[in-house]
Design a protein around this motif. Sequence first.
Motif, PDB file in Angstrom:
ATOM      1  N   LEU A   1       0.787  -1.224   0.079  1.00  0.00           N
ATOM      2  CA  LEU A   1       0.111  -0.007  -0.029  1.00  0.00           C
ATOM      3  C   LEU A   1       0.853   1.253   0.087  1.00  0.00           C
ATOM      4  N   SER A   2       1.911   1.171   0.771  1.00  0.00           N
ATOM      5  CA  SER A   2       2.893   2.188   1.015  1.00  0.00           C
ATOM      6  C   SER A   2       3.460   2.570  -0.525  1.00  0.00           C
ATOM      7  N   VAL A   3       3.922   1.743  -1.228  1.00  0.00           N
ATOM      8  CA  VAL A   3       4.493   1.743  -2.707  1.00  0.00           C
ATOM      9  C   VAL A   3       3.536   2.349  -3.493  1.00  0.00           C
ATOM     10  N   LEU A   4       2.311   1.853  -3.454  1.00  0.00           N
ATOM     11  CA  LEU A   4       1.391   2.328  -4.564  1.00  0.00           C
ATOM     12  C   LEU A   4       1.046   3.823  -3.999  1.00  0.00           C
ATOM     13  N   ASP A   5       0.937   4.163  -2.976  1.00  0.00           N
ATOM     14  CA  ASP A   5       0.817   5.704  -2.495  1.00  0.00           C
ATOM     15  C   ASP A   5       2.017   6.342  -3.009  1.00  0.00           C
ATOM     16  N   ARG A   6       3.052   6.010  -2.941  1.00  0.00           N
ATOM     17  CA  ARG A   6       4.183   6.607  -3.424  1.00  0.00           C
ATOM     18  C   ARG A   6       4.122   6.916  -4.779  1.00  0.00           C
ATOM     19  N   LEU A   7       3.701   5.966  -5.463  1.00  0.00           N
ATOM     20  CA  LEU A   7       3.691   6.071  -7.011  1.00  0.00           C
ATOM     21  C   LEU A   7       2.362   6.881  -7.367  1.00  0.00           C
ATOM     22  N   GLY A   8       1.578   7.291  -6.470  1.00  0.00           N
ATOM     23  CA  GLY A   8       0.348   7.977  -6.852  1.00  0.00           C
ATOM     24  C   GLY A   8      -0.777   7.189  -7.804  1.00  0.00           C
ATOM     25  N   ASP A   9      -0.627   5.644  -7.583  1.00  0.00           N
ATOM     26  CA  ASP A   9      -1.389   4.882  -8.373  1.00  0.00           C
ATOM     27  C   ASP A   9      -2.912   4.837  -7.625  1.00  0.00           C
ATOM     28  N   THR A  10      -3.613   5.796  -7.656  1.00  0.00           N
ATOM     29  CA  THR A  10      -5.140   5.670  -7.132  1.00  0.00           C
ATOM     30  C   THR A  10      -5.954   4.702  -7.422  1.00  0.00           C
ATOM     31  N   ASP A  11      -6.002   4.157  -8.565  1.00  0.00           N
ATOM     32  CA  ASP A  11      -7.154   3.248  -8.857  1.00  0.00           C
ATOM     33  C   ASP A  11      -6.365   1.801  -8.092  1.00  0.00           C
ATOM     34  N   ASN A  12      -5.317   1.499  -8.226  1.00  0.00           N
ATOM     35  CA  ASN A  12      -4.742   0.165  -7.838  1.00  0.00           C
ATOM     36  C   ASN A  12      -4.584   0.438  -6.108  1.00  0.00           C
ATOM     37  N   LEU A  13      -4.466   1.706  -5.718  1.00  0.00           N
ATOM     38  CA  LEU A  13      -4.452   1.931  -4.282  1.00  0.00           C
ATOM     39  C   LEU A  13      -5.931   1.444  -3.474  1.00  0.00           C
ATOM     40  N   ARG A  14      -6.686   1.936  -4.237  1.00  0.00           N
ATOM     41  CA  ARG A  14      -8.009   1.804  -3.934  1.00  0.00           C
ATOM     42  C   ARG A  14      -8.325   0.208  -3.816  1.00  0.00           C
ATOM     43  N   ALA A  15      -7.975  -0.435  -5.126  1.00  0.00           N
ATOM     44  CA  ALA A  15      -8.303  -1.906  -5.125  1.00  0.00           C
ATOM     45  C   ALA A  15      -7.474  -2.666  -4.035  1.00  0.00           C
ATOM     46  N   GLU A  16      -6.308  -2.299  -3.779  1.00  0.00           N
ATOM     47  CA  GLU A  16      -5.531  -2.885  -2.871  1.00  0.00           C
ATOM     48  C   GLU A  16      -6.045  -2.682  -1.360  1.00  0.00           C
ATOM     49  N   LEU A  17      -6.545  -1.574  -1.075  1.00  0.00           N
ATOM     50  CA  LEU A  17      -7.040  -1.265   0.089  1.00  0.00           C
ATOM     51  C   LEU A  17      -8.157  -2.270   0.316  1.00  0.00           C
ATOM     52  N   GLU A  18      -9.109  -2.420  -0.518  1.00  0.00           N
ATOM     53  CA  GLU A  18     -10.256  -3.047  -0.689  1.00  0.00           C
ATOM     54  C   GLU A  18     -10.057  -4.585  -0.369  1.00  0.00           C
ATOM     55  N   ASN A  19      -8.947  -4.945  -1.283  1.00  0.00           N
ATOM     56  CA  ASN A  19      -8.535  -6.521  -1.027  1.00  0.00           C
ATOM     57  C   ASN A  19      -7.929  -6.719   0.227  1.00  0.00           C
ATOM     58  N   THR A  20      -7.006  -5.788   1.026  1.00  0.00           N
ATOM     59  CA  THR A  20      -6.467  -5.991   2.147  1.00  0.00           C
ATOM     60  C   THR A  20      -7.646  -6.040   3.398  1.00  0.00           C
ATOM     61  N   VAL A  21      -8.718  -5.341   3.129  1.00  0.00           N
ATOM     62  CA  VAL A  21      -9.683  -5.516   3.997  1.00  0.00           C
ATOM     63  C   VAL A  21     -10.351  -6.596   4.206  1.00  0.00           C
TER      64      VAL A  21
END
Length: 820
Positions: free
Chosen positions: A215-235
Motif C-alpha cells: 500500500l505504501s509503495v502504491l501511494d508513493r507511485l500515486g497509483d490511485t486506482d490500484n491503491l483503492r483496489a489494494e485497500l479493499e483487497n486488504t480489508v
Amino acid sequence: MARERISLVFVLVLLLSFLALAACDSSEERAEEHFKSGLELIDKGDIERATIELRNALKLNNEHVPARLAFARILRDGGNDRTAYSQYLTVAEQEPQNFEAQIALSEMALENYDMAELKKHSEQALEIEPANLEAMSLNNTQQYLSAMDAKDDAAMQAGVVKARELLEQDSSLVSARKVLIDDLVRKQQWEEALSQLQKAIEASPKEYELYRFRLSVLDRLGDTDNLRAELENTVSVFPENPEIKQALLSFYVKHNDLDAAEAFLRKEAESDDPAKTSQLISFVLQFRGPEAATAELERVLSDGRLPPMMFKAQLAQLKYRGGDLAGAIADMQAVVDENQPAEGEAASPELNNVKVDLARMYAQQGNMVEARRLVENVLSVDSANPEASKLKANWLIQDDKTDDAIVLLRDALSNSPEDASLMTLMASAYERQGNKELMAEMLSQAMEASRDAPTETLRYARYLMAEEQMLPAESVLIESLRANPDNLELLAMLGGLYIKMENWAQAKGVITRLNELGTDQATNAALSLQAQSLAGQNRNEDLVAMLQGVEGNPGTKKAANIAIFRTRASTDGPEGALNFVEDLLKDAPGDPDYTYLKAGALVALQRPDEAEAIYRDLVTQNPQKPRLWATLHRLYLLKGDTEKASETLREAMEANPDSAELKLSMAQEVERSGDIEAAIKLYEELYETHSNSVVVANNLASLLADNRQDEASLAKAYAVARRLRGTETPALQDTYGWIAFRQGNVEEALPYLKAASDALANDPTVQYHYAKALAAAGRTEDALEQFKKSAAMLDESGSIPAYQQDLDDEIARLSKPADQ
C-alpha cells in the motif's frame, strides 16, 4: 512393638511412592492422550476444541514440548503472536536445540523488528542446522538490517547479493525477499518492488506488514486506482483489522467518494456492535449534516436492535449543538436517570461516559457545582476513568492545584498508557509548575502516543520553536507530514519555521506544496508564507509586486492590500501608507478595515485628532468590537487625556462586559491610579477565566507579592507565578525572583532579580527588589549601591511608593559603620 511400628512406616512409605509413580505415569499418559486428540481435531479443522485439548495436555504435563509447539502454531495462525511467542520461548528454554522454536522466534522477531532477539534466535537456528536455507535467510536478514542501522553500504549490498542467491535456491524465503524489497524501495525502483512484494505475499499470504508495504509503495507511485483496489483487497484478507478499515475509509473520504464511505460504514454497522453504529452516525453528522444524523439516530432507536442509552445521549448532544441547551441538558439528564443501576450494582462504563458528557455541558453553561458533582460521582466508582480524570485534572490545573492534578493524571495513565490527551494535560500541569523539562518530555510522549498526529505534533513543535530548538522542531514536523502529507497546519508551521531559520529554499518548497493542494485555505497560507519570505529577505519590491498580482482575487484581495499597506509603511513611511489606503477607500468607501488602517497612519503622522474622530465613528458603528475600543483608549493615553481614556474604557466595558482584553486594560488603569486592592480584585476575576494568560498571572502575582504581607496572599502569588520559573523575560524574572525572595529562597531569587535589574535598569522597583535580595545574602556594599540607585530614580520621578519607608530605613541601616 517398636520394630512393628518401623515396619508399618516402611510399608506406608513404599506404598505412597508407588502411588506417586502411578499418578505420574497416569498424568503423563493422560497428557499424551489429550495431545493426540488435539492433533486429530486440528486435522479435522476443529481448532477451538483442539486448543482445549492442548491446554489440558500442558496442564497435566508442563514439559510436553510437542503439545506446546502445536499450541504455539495454533496461536500464531490465529494472529495471537504475543502469546505464541511466549510459548515458543518456553520451548526454546526447555530444548535450546529445538529448531522449529528457534525459527519461529526468529521470524516473529523480524516481524517486530527486534534486532537483538532476531540475532540471538537466528544464530541459534543456524547452529542447529547450518545448511538450512530458512535459517541462513533469517540470519542474513539480521545482518543486512544491522548494516543498515550502521549505515554500512558494503555490508548491506553483500546482504542483498546473499538474499538473491538464497531465493534462487528457494523462492518461498520471505525474509530474503524482504531484503530485496527494502533495497528496491531505497533505490526507488517501485515497479520491481511491487513485483517482489507480490511474490512475498504469495509465499506468506497472512503477513499483514507485506500488505502495508505494498500500500505504501502504491501511494508513493500515486497509483490511485490500484491503491483503492489494494485497500479493499486488504480489508477482505484482514476483516478484523481496524487499522486497514480506517485506511480504506480515509481513502474514500479523501477522494470525495462519500457514498462508498457511507456504504462501507453501513455494512460495518450491520453487526451488533454499537460502536460501529456510532461511527456511522458520526460520519453522517460530519458529511451529511445534523438533520441527517438526527434521522439516523431516530431510525436506530425505532429499530430497537441496539441498547438505546448511547444513541439517546447522542441525540441530546445534537440538540445541544443545535442551540437548544436547556432541552439537551434535560434530555441527557433523563438518560442518566433512566439508566441508574440497581442498589448494590455499579454503573456501567457507558453510563459513566454519558455522565461525563453531561458534566461537560453543565461546565460550559457555568454550572460548575453540578459538573463537579457528576465527575466526582464517576471517579468514586471508576477512579481512573480517563474522560472524568481529564475534566477534573483540567479544573485542578486552572485552580493551580497542580500536584493533585499530576497524581490524578498518573493514575489515569496507568490504565490508559497510550492516551495522548492525558499526557498533554500532564504537560500543562508541569508548565504551571514551571518544570519545563518534564513539560517537554510529556509533550514528546503525547506526540509518540498519538503516532505523530498533527495536533500533538504541532503542540510539541511550537514548544521546541519557542525554545529556539529549530532542528528538532523541523524533524518532528517532517515526521508527522510523512503520515499527513496534506495537513495544512503542519505545512504552514514548517514553512514559518524555515523562514525563521532563513532557509529560503526550503520555505519555497513548502510554499510550492501548499499551492499544489489547490484549496483556498492552502493558497492563502502559501501567500502568507511567500509574503513573509520576501519581507524577511528585504525584497520589498518583489513583495509588493506579488501582492498586487493577487489583489484581484476576491478571496485574497483584502489580505493582500493590508500586507501592501504595511510594506508601504515600512518602506515609504506613514505618508506613503496613508496615500495607499486612501486610494483603497476610493474603491471601497467606508470599508471598516481600510478605515482602521487610515486612522493608524494618521496617528503615525502626529494627527491624533483626525484619528480620534475616525476611531470614535468606528466604535459607534461597531460597539461589540473590543479591539476598536482598546485602540481608542490607547490613543487617549497617548494624548495624555486620562479622563477621556477612563471614560472610553467604561463605555467599552458596558458594551463588552465579558471582554478579557478590556478588563485587562481596566485592571491596569486601576493599578496606575493607585487603587491596588481594586486592581487585585479585577485581576483575580480575570484569572478565574483566563488563568492560562501569562500576563494576567504575572500582574496578579506581582501585585500580591508587592502589596500584601499575609502568608495566604504570598502562597497564592507563588502558586500563580510558579510557571514563570526559568523565564528569560525581564518583567517576569522580577516577579518570580521577588516572590522567591519573599518566601525565603534568597539563592534562587538572586539570579532572577539580577537579570531583571540589568534589563530594566530604569525601573526603581526592580532595583529595590534586587537590593533587598543582596542585603539578605549579606552583600552589604552591593545592596547599598542598589538601594541608592532606586532612591535616586524615585527622587527624580517624584513618586512615593509603598516601600519608600523601608527603602529609607535600609539605606540608613546599611550606611552605618560596621562597629555601630
